[in-house]
Design a protein around this motif. Structure first.
Motif, mmCIF file in Angstrom:
data_model
loop_
_atom_site.group_PDB
_atom_site.id
_atom_site.type_symbol
_atom_site.label_atom_id
_atom_site.label_comp_id
_atom_site.label_asym_id
_atom_site.label_seq_id
_atom_site.Cartn_x
_atom_site.Cartn_y
_atom_site.Cartn_z
ATOM 1 N N GLN A 1 0.891 -1.175 0.000
ATOM 2 C CA GLN A 1 0.000 0.000 0.000
ATOM 3 C C GLN A 1 0.919 1.212 0.000
ATOM 4 O O GLN A 1 1.600 1.499 0.962
ATOM 5 N N ARG A 2 0.926 1.951 -1.121
ATOM 6 C CA ARG A 2 2.016 2.866 -1.418
ATOM 7 C C ARG A 2 1.779 4.309 -0.964
ATOM 8 O O ARG A 2 2.685 5.144 -1.079
ATOM 9 N N ALA A 3 0.607 4.636 -0.484
ATOM 10 C CA ALA A 3 0.269 6.044 -0.249
ATOM 11 C C ALA A 3 0.164 6.373 1.242
ATOM 12 O O ALA A 3 -0.217 5.528 2.065
ATOM 13 N N ARG A 4 0.492 7.619 1.581
ATOM 14 C CA ARG A 4 0.235 8.112 2.931
ATOM 15 C C ARG A 4 -1.268 8.228 3.123
ATOM 16 O O ARG A 4 -2.017 8.526 2.197
ATOM 17 N N THR A 5 -1.720 8.001 4.348
ATOM 18 C CA THR A 5 -3.148 8.069 4.617
ATOM 19 C C THR A 5 -3.552 9.458 5.107
ATOM 20 O O THR A 5 -2.717 10.246 5.577
ATOM 21 N N VAL A 6 -4.838 9.720 5.009
ATOM 22 C CA VAL A 6 -5.392 10.961 5.553
ATOM 23 C C VAL A 6 -5.170 11.005 7.063
ATOM 24 O O VAL A 6 -4.916 12.064 7.637
ATOM 25 N N PHE A 7 -5.219 9.845 7.714
ATOM 26 C CA PHE A 7 -5.018 9.788 9.164
ATOM 27 C C PHE A 7 -3.606 10.210 9.544
ATOM 28 O O PHE A 7 -3.406 10.937 10.530
ATOM 29 N N GLU A 8 -2.637 9.763 8.783
ATOM 30 C CA GLU A 8 -1.253 10.168 9.050
ATOM 31 C C GLU A 8 -1.093 11.672 8.900
ATOM 32 O O GLU A 8 -0.407 12.319 9.709
ATOM 33 N N ARG A 9 -1.728 12.243 7.894
ATOM 34 C CA ARG A 9 -1.626 13.687 7.690
ATOM 35 C C ARG A 9 -2.294 14.439 8.841
ATOM 36 O O ARG A 9 -1.811 15.489 9.276
ATOM 37 N N ALA A 10 -3.409 13.897 9.347
ATOM 38 C CA ALA A 10 -4.098 14.537 10.462
ATOM 39 C C ALA A 10 -3.235 14.549 11.713
ATOM 40 O O ALA A 10 -3.062 15.589 12.371
ATOM 41 N N VAL A 11 -2.661 13.406 12.049
ATOM 42 C CA VAL A 11 -1.854 13.295 13.269
ATOM 43 C C VAL A 11 -0.654 14.225 13.195
ATOM 44 O O VAL A 11 -0.275 14.861 14.197
ATOM 45 N N GLU A 12 -0.053 14.332 12.025
ATOM 46 C CA GLU A 12 1.088 15.242 11.862
ATOM 47 C C GLU A 12 0.699 16.694 12.125
ATOM 48 O O GLU A 12 1.542 17.503 12.526
ATOM 49 N N ASP A 13 -0.576 17.007 11.932
ATOM 50 C CA ASP A 13 -1.057 18.368 12.154
ATOM 51 C C ASP A 13 -1.683 18.540 13.542
ATOM 52 O O ASP A 13 -2.333 19.555 13.819
ATOM 53 N N GLY A 14 -1.522 17.549 14.416
ATOM 54 C CA GLY A 14 -2.049 17.635 15.768
ATOM 55 C C GLY A 14 -3.539 17.420 15.868
ATOM 56 O O GLY A 14 -4.178 17.842 16.847
ATOM 57 N N ILE A 15 -4.123 16.740 14.885
ATOM 58 C CA ILE A 15 -5.567 16.491 14.849
ATOM 59 C C ILE A 15 -5.820 15.021 15.131
ATOM 60 O O ILE A 15 -5.157 14.137 14.569
ATOM 61 N N ALA A 16 -6.772 14.744 16.000
ATOM 62 C CA ALA A 16 -7.097 13.359 16.335
ATOM 63 C C ALA A 16 -7.608 12.625 15.095
ATOM 64 O O ALA A 16 -8.366 13.171 14.294
ATOM 65 N N ALA A 17 -7.187 11.365 14.940
ATOM 66 C CA ALA A 17 -7.602 10.533 13.811
ATOM 67 C C ALA A 17 -8.020 9.172 14.347
ATOM 68 O O ALA A 17 -7.214 8.464 14.961
ATOM 69 N N LEU A 18 -9.290 8.824 14.125
ATOM 70 C CA LEU A 18 -9.855 7.611 14.699
ATOM 71 C C LEU A 18 -10.449 6.733 13.609
ATOM 72 O O LEU A 18 -10.905 7.222 12.568
ATOM 73 N N ALA A 19 -10.464 5.427 13.870
ATOM 74 C CA ALA A 19 -11.199 4.470 13.055
ATOM 75 C C ALA A 19 -12.033 3.630 14.007
ATOM 76 O O ALA A 19 -11.511 3.121 15.004
ATOM 77 N N VAL A 20 -13.319 3.495 13.700
ATOM 78 C CA VAL A 20 -14.233 2.765 14.583
ATOM 79 C C VAL A 20 -14.928 1.686 13.757
ATOM 80 O O VAL A 20 -15.465 1.957 12.670
ATOM 81 N N GLY A 21 -14.918 0.464 14.262
ATOM 82 C CA GLY A 21 -15.558 -0.629 13.550
ATOM 83 C C GLY A 21 -15.659 -1.853 14.433
ATOM 84 O O GLY A 21 -15.400 -1.787 15.644
ATOM 85 N N PRO A 22 -16.035 -2.984 13.856
ATOM 86 C CA PRO A 22 -16.100 -4.220 14.639
ATOM 87 C C PRO A 22 -14.765 -4.524 15.308
ATOM 88 O O PRO A 22 -13.699 -4.271 14.736
ATOM 89 N N ARG A 23 -14.817 -5.067 16.499
ATOM 90 C CA ARG A 23 -13.598 -5.292 17.282
ATOM 91 C C ARG A 23 -12.602 -6.210 16.586
ATOM 92 O O ARG A 23 -11.388 -6.026 16.712
ATOM 93 N N HIS A 24 -13.098 -7.205 15.838
ATOM 94 C CA HIS A 24 -12.169 -8.189 15.270
ATOM 95 C C HIS A 24 -11.328 -7.619 14.129
ATOM 96 O O HIS A 24 -10.384 -8.263 13.685
ATOM 97 N N TYR A 25 -11.648 -6.411 13.656
ATOM 98 C CA TYR A 25 -10.814 -5.786 12.632
ATOM 99 C C TYR A 25 -9.634 -5.014 13.227
ATOM 100 O O TYR A 25 -8.754 -4.557 12.493
ATOM 101 N N ALA A 26 -9.625 -4.861 14.529
ATOM 102 C CA ALA A 26 -8.614 -4.001 15.158
ATOM 103 C C ALA A 26 -7.188 -4.452 14.860
ATOM 104 O O ALA A 26 -6.289 -3.629 14.694
ATOM 105 N N THR A 27 -6.959 -5.754 14.794
ATOM 106 C CA THR A 27 -5.602 -6.283 14.627
ATOM 107 C C THR A 27 -5.340 -6.816 13.219
ATOM 108 O O THR A 27 -4.318 -7.462 12.983
ATOM 109 N N SER A 28 -6.243 -6.564 12.277
ATOM 110 C CA SER A 28 -6.042 -7.100 10.928
ATOM 111 C C SER A 28 -4.928 -6.347 10.205
ATOM 112 O O SER A 28 -4.659 -5.171 10.470
ATOM 113 N N GLY A 29 -4.301 -7.026 9.258
ATOM 114 C CA GLY A 29 -3.272 -6.386 8.464
ATOM 115 C C GLY A 29 -3.817 -5.266 7.596
ATOM 116 O O GLY A 29 -3.143 -4.252 7.374
ATOM 117 N N PHE A 30 -5.030 -5.439 7.112
ATOM 118 C CA PHE A 30 -5.639 -4.398 6.288
ATOM 119 C C PHE A 30 -5.821 -3.119 7.099
ATOM 120 O O PHE A 30 -5.526 -2.014 6.624
#
Length: 367
Positions: free
Chosen positions: A126-155
């Motif tokens: 996966q070759r691109a920087r994410t929007v979440f990475e850009r947010a954190v670099e700017d001091g903005i909270a970045a969250l992902a919320v979903g089913p618990r079993h996705y928390a540790t997935s490689g995707f």
């Protein structure tokens, strides 16, 4: 063929990146918190057909936007999370050729690591920087919320890189968790994921009673969250792709059409095949066009890239992941190598670029 996306149109890749711009004060100085709810598989046409069961989602703020090609979860969610197209981020289908190992790898599960720590996809796939990475670099909270079993997935690790993951079992709890965490942070963006509608559609079809019942539940959760919005908050609802119900009578078996002899590997999905041809293949695209007739658009890799199927540009490292031929269903057809493929049990399918698959809703609620 019509263009994949009309020039100047709002598209899925803009939704999360635009939300970050709003929270940064560049697009909307009053906006402090934005939650993007992604309802997997909720196409615009299906939503319209069940409008009476989704009065909140079909409210005054609903409009149609285009997702990308292929219309499949792995590619579309990566496009949303990075703000760039598959030709740049590299996730070009449900399953894709990994040239280094010359294997077809599932793009949802291929990032997972085995007991030795190795994964089916190489580092940097996966070759691109994410929007979440850009947010954190700017001091903005970045969250992902979903089913618990996705928390540790490689995707999750690779595509939602930079986001803090919060697991919540119930659909209704996910929106509560997203807004609660953002309020505690003060300023931020959150991606909230609902895979359940897609799961039911694959099993029973989007026209089923089960799908409609689940749509009503999603609509109720959105209604309640929208009512509770505070000043400076926004809720956006969208989807990664739409859905087509494919009857078994629309299954096209490639062996019966005499097309497997020249095939080295098959990737993609039944409604958008990536065909990797053997070196001695004869006839190429013309042979496939003749065999499949009006059921499919058949393009070479070069033709598909020139047509913008994977975005305005395709990186040199990404091009070999794309099939020598792309076989996209024009109607309800799905393409399988032989009759005994297990995935023939799916009813709802997606991947191609019919209107039912490539147009999704974008609904906005402001506090």
């Amino acid at each position: 063929m019509a263009p994949i996306v009309a020039s100047g149109a709002t598209v899925l890749r803009d939704v999360l990146s635009g939300s970050l711009l709003a929270v940064q004060g560049r697009a909307d100085p009053s906006r402090r918190r934005v939650v993007v709810l992604v309802v997997d598989g909720l196409g615009w046409e299906a939503l319209h057909a069940r409008a009476g069961h989704a009065r909140t989602l079909m409210g005054a703020g609903a409009r149609r936007i285009a997702t990308g090609v292929p219309t499949t979860t792995a590619a579309a969610l990566t496009t949303l999370a990075t703000g760039v197209d598959p030709g740049t981020h590299g996730i070009v289908g449900y399953a894709a050729l990994e040239p280094g190992s010359d294997r077809v790898v599932n793009q949802l599960r291929g990032f997972d690591r085995d007991a030795s720590g190795a994964s089916g996809l190489p580092a940097g796939w996966q070759r691109a920087r994410t929007v979440f990475e850009r947010a954190v670099e700017d001091g903005i909270a970045a969250l992902a919320v979903g089913p618990r079993h996705y928390a540790t997935s490689g995707f999750t690790r690779e595509v939602l890189r930079g986001a803090t993951y919060i697991g919540a079992k119930a659909i209704e709890d996910r929106l509560d968790a997203a807004f609660g965490a953002l309020r505690a942070a003060g300023r931020g963006i959150a991606y909230c994921y609902v895979p359940e509608l897609d799961v039911v559609a694959h099993r029973d079809g989007w026209a089923s009673a089960e799908w409609t019942t689940l749509l009503e539940r999603v609509d109720g959760a959105v209604r309640d969250a929208a009512r509770d919005l505070r000043g400076g908050e926004r809720l956006l609802v969208t989807a990664d792709h739409g859905m087509v119900d494919v009857p078994r009578s629309a299954h096209v078996l490639l062996d019966e059409r005499g097309l497997l002899g020249d095939v080295r590997l098959l990737a993609g999905e039944p409604r958008l095949l990536h065909v990797h041809l053997a070196p001695q293949a004869v006839g190429g695209a013309d042979r496939w066009r003749e065999a499949l007739g009006t059921s499919a658009d058949v393009l070479t890799r070069e033709e598909a890239v020139a047509a913008g199927w994977f975005g305005a540009e395709v990186a040199a490292a990404v091009a070999p992941r794309i099939g020598d031929l792309l076989v996209a269903s024009r109607g309800r057809a799905a393409f399988y190598p032989t009759e005994d493929v297990p995935s023939r049990g799916m009813v709802g399918q997606h991947g191609a670029w019919t209107a039912a698959e490539r147009f999704v809703p974008l609904v906005r609620f402001d506090g």
